[in-house]
Design a protein around this motif. Structure first.
Motif, PDB file in Angstrom:
ATOM      1  N   PHE A  68     122.015   9.312 -25.575  1.00  0.00           N
ATOM      2  CA  PHE A  68     123.073   8.454 -25.031  1.00  0.00           C
ATOM      3  C   PHE A  68     124.436   9.133 -24.999  1.00  0.00           C
ATOM      4  CE2 PHE A  68     123.910   7.685 -29.508  1.00  0.00           C
ATOM      5  CZ  PHE A  68     125.289   7.535 -29.548  1.00  0.00           C
ATOM      6  N   LYS A  69     124.594  10.192 -25.805  1.00  0.00           N
ATOM      7  CA  LYS A  69     125.897  10.854 -25.871  1.00  0.00           C
ATOM      8  C   LYS A  69     126.291  11.483 -24.532  1.00  0.00           C
ATOM      9  CE  LYS A  69     126.064  11.536 -30.839  1.00  0.00           C
ATOM     10  NZ  LYS A  69     124.721  11.111 -31.324  1.00  0.00           N
ATOM     11  N   PRO A  87     121.253   1.139 -33.011  1.00  0.00           N
ATOM     12  CA  PRO A  87     120.976   2.083 -34.111  1.00  0.00           C
ATOM     13  C   PRO A  87     122.246   2.899 -34.368  1.00  0.00           C
ATOM     14  CG  PRO A  87     119.291   2.226 -32.382  1.00  0.00           C
ATOM     15  CD  PRO A  87     120.424   1.426 -31.826  1.00  0.00           C
ATOM     16  N   GLY A 118     125.106   5.406 -36.736  1.00  0.00           N
ATOM     17  CA  GLY A 118     125.402   6.426 -37.729  1.00  0.00           C
ATOM     18  C   GLY A 118     126.908   6.526 -37.930  1.00  0.00           C
ATOM     19  N   ASN A 119     127.578   7.036 -36.895  1.00  0.00           N
ATOM     20  CA  ASN A 119     129.039   7.080 -36.923  1.00  0.00           C
ATOM     21  C   ASN A 119     129.680   5.829 -36.339  1.00  0.00           C
ATOM     22  OD1 ASN A 119     130.531   9.109 -38.171  1.00  0.00           O
ATOM     23  ND2 ASN A 119     129.795  10.645 -36.723  1.00  0.00           N
ATOM     24  N   PHE A 120     128.881   4.929 -35.814  1.00  0.00           N
ATOM     25  CA  PHE A 120     129.317   3.638 -35.289  1.00  0.00           C
ATOM     26  C   PHE A 120     130.181   3.710 -34.030  1.00  0.00           C
ATOM     27  CE2 PHE A 120     127.520   0.443 -38.025  1.00  0.00           C
ATOM     28  CZ  PHE A 120     127.001   1.231 -39.039  1.00  0.00           C
ATOM     29  N   GLY A 121     130.051   4.810 -33.286  1.00  0.00           N
ATOM     30  CA  GLY A 121     130.734   4.877 -31.998  1.00  0.00           C
ATOM     31  C   GLY A 121     130.072   3.938 -30.995  1.00  0.00           C
ATOM     32  N   ASN A 122     128.755   3.983 -30.956  1.00  0.00           N
ATOM     33  CA  ASN A 122     128.016   3.161 -30.007  1.00  0.00           C
ATOM     34  C   ASN A 122     128.240   1.668 -30.260  1.00  0.00           C
ATOM     35  OD1 ASN A 122     126.427   3.283 -27.755  1.00  0.00           O
ATOM     36  ND2 ASN A 122     124.540   3.852 -28.818  1.00  0.00           N
ATOM     37  N   MET A 173     121.684   9.886 -37.337  1.00  0.00           N
ATOM     38  CA  MET A 173     122.332   8.730 -37.968  1.00  0.00           C
ATOM     39  C   MET A 173     122.545   8.957 -39.470  1.00  0.00           C
ATOM     40  SD  MET A 173     120.075   5.978 -35.818  1.00  0.00           S
ATOM     41  CE  MET A 173     120.005   4.783 -37.117  1.00  0.00           C
TER      42      MET A 173
END
Ligand SMILES: *Cc1c(COP(=O)(O)O)cnc(C)c1O
Length: 467
Positions: free
Chosen positions: A113-114, A255, A257-261, A310
């Protein structure tokens, strides 16, 4: 016409300030006070959303929303031009079974997705640098995934060189090919050290004012607000498909990890996307779910898991999420400034909209197997975290009381990027998409680099002189 969105820093959020224009926030990445940018106020995109045709394509949607958010910065036709250039790929919504839908975000050049954020950023930066006749060097450290999205997105972009630092021998063979096989303006610096060394070197280079200025260093990492904006568009895209066909009550699962999404989803909601709640799925790194449950935010060393993108013990976007919620409370309660909002009020506001569920490595493997067996579909370990969390969520009394019967899981990467795990669990290998097979035959070209600022500067100089 609504005013263009402007941005404040999470470390200096006096709402009386005029805020920073979008392009400045994008080029700066991190605010000079060390804070992250968040919107000073939210325009409403409700009208644009409601007017979307049933089969809108992603470029169309993205252009309309970009113009809606930044109407004074980009005309609609400029927004179309940018989005057309950036999005040569599109999200896709698939029904896995009655309960779970997958929003596939892996059809871009690096199959994760990045790609959405990185491509948009590349187009914006190129446009700006060419307009002013300047150049810059993107400097980024990667443990695998971010680097390949950035490499693909900035390949052959005018006026920009990219230096990607990766730890030698610590990324998967396919990941290494994706970093070292691109060439042209993309330089892979193979660091004799760890990912932490890479990150430290990048940080030191940015902090060294002379070096930063000499090479006009810029960053493309996930704290850049320019990456989150286009990610908010695919939430809208999925919603638009479902509102035309589905009467079930459903929720997004991200889902994280860094919570950008997840932050991108929150932005979409504040801009008028009619969703009320989000499900956060985490692996063993449970910092945010723990906070939601207890009100205590306790960052710590990350734990390695199968969903390694994540594995984050101190999510960099948490500071932005927190401030956005503080601002939300401030507005709702009519308080004069963000600083007067109490921590407990922020926690309560987050609890009201966010559910968090954690998934272990054992459960990740089981879920990959179950989905393959029952639905004949390969999911990557990160998506497996989302699917398992969603199934658990649908069994909760909370889901029941709130009438939720379906979850749309953001499928963050293509399963074949993790074929060793998939093979191990299912005994089968997913078909590799052409974007990835393309790299199997590429020659590795890297620049061996010592884990010191001194050597990094040497290599930046080299890149600068040969270009
Ligand atoms: C980066 C990444 C994530 C985590 O996304 P955040 O925005 O950092 O929360 C999840 N899955 C994959 C495949 C990733 O590359």
């Amino acid at each position: 016409m609504q005013e263009s969105t402007r941005f404040l820093s999470t470390r200096d959020y006096d709402v009386r300030r005029s805020g920073v224009p979008f392009i400045d926030a994008v080029l700066e990445g991190l605010s000079s006070d060390g804070g992250l940018y968040f919107p000073k106020s939210y325009v409403s995109l409700q009208e644009e959303l409601m007017a979307l045709p049933e089969n809108v394509d992603f470029i169309d949607l993205a252009a309309k929303m970009t113009h809606g958010l930044f109407s004074e910065d980009f005309t609609l036709s400029q927004a179309y031009e940018f989005c057309h250039k950036a999005f040569t790929f599109s999200p896709a919504l698939t029904e896995l079974n009655q309960d779970i839908l997958l929003l596939e975000l892996f059809h871009g050049p690096s199959c994760a997705f990045k790609d959405f954020g990185a491509s948009f950023l590349a187009v914006l930066m190129e446009h700006h640098l060419m307009k002013y006749g300047t150049t810059c060097t993107i400097l980024t450290a990667t443990s695998g995934d971010t680097g390949s999205a950035v490499a693909q997105a900035f390949h052959n972009v005018n006026n920009i060189n990219v230096a990607i630092l990766y730890p030698s021998g610590r990324v998967s063979p396919l990941q290494e090919k994706q970093l070292t096989g691109v060439g042209d303006n993309i330089f892979a610096l193979e660091v004799r050290g760890t990912f932490d060394d890479c990150q430290r070197m990048v940080k030191e280079a940015f902090e060294h004012t002379e070096v930063a200025r000499m090479y006009n260093l810029s960053s493309a990492n996930s704290i850049n607000i320019g990456r989150l904006i286009p990610q908010s568009f695919y939430y809208m895209y999925a919603w638009n498909i479902l509102r035309h066909k589905n009467n079930n009550r459903w929720m997004f699962c991200t889902p994280s990890g860094n919570f950008g999404n997840l932050t991108a989803g929150l932005l979409a909601m504040r801009w008028g996307l009619p969703v009320l709640h989000f499900l956060i799925a985490c692996n063993a790194n449970d910092i945010v779910p723990h906070y939601l449950n207890t009100g205590h935010y306790v960052p710590r060393q990350s734990i390695p898991t199968l969903a390694n993108a994540m594995d984050v013990g101190h999510p960099s976007n948490y500071e932005r999420m927190y401030t956005m919620y503080a601002k939300h409370v401030q507005e709702k309660l009519g308080l004069s400034d963000i600083a007067s909002v109490q921590e407990a009020q922020v926690h309560q506001a987050m609890q009201g909209e966010l559910q968090g569920i954690c998934v272990s490595d054992e459960q990740i493997k089981e879920e990959i197997h179950t989905v393959y067996r029952e639905d004949g579909y390969f999911i990557c370990p990160h998506t497996a975290v989302g699917v398992k969390a969603s199934k658990d969520f649908l069994k909760t009394s909370w889901a029941n009381t709130h009438g939720y019967s379906q979850v749309v899981v953001l499928s963050t990467a293509h399963a074949s990027k993790f074929s060793e795990i998939i093979q191990d669990v299912t005994g089968k290998s997913p078909q590799m998409p052409h974007q990835l097979t393309h790299f199997l035959h590429k020659k590795k070209v890297s620049i061996p680099t010592d884990p010191t600022l001194e050597d990094l500067v040497d290599k930046l100089h080299y890149i600068h002189t040969i270009q």
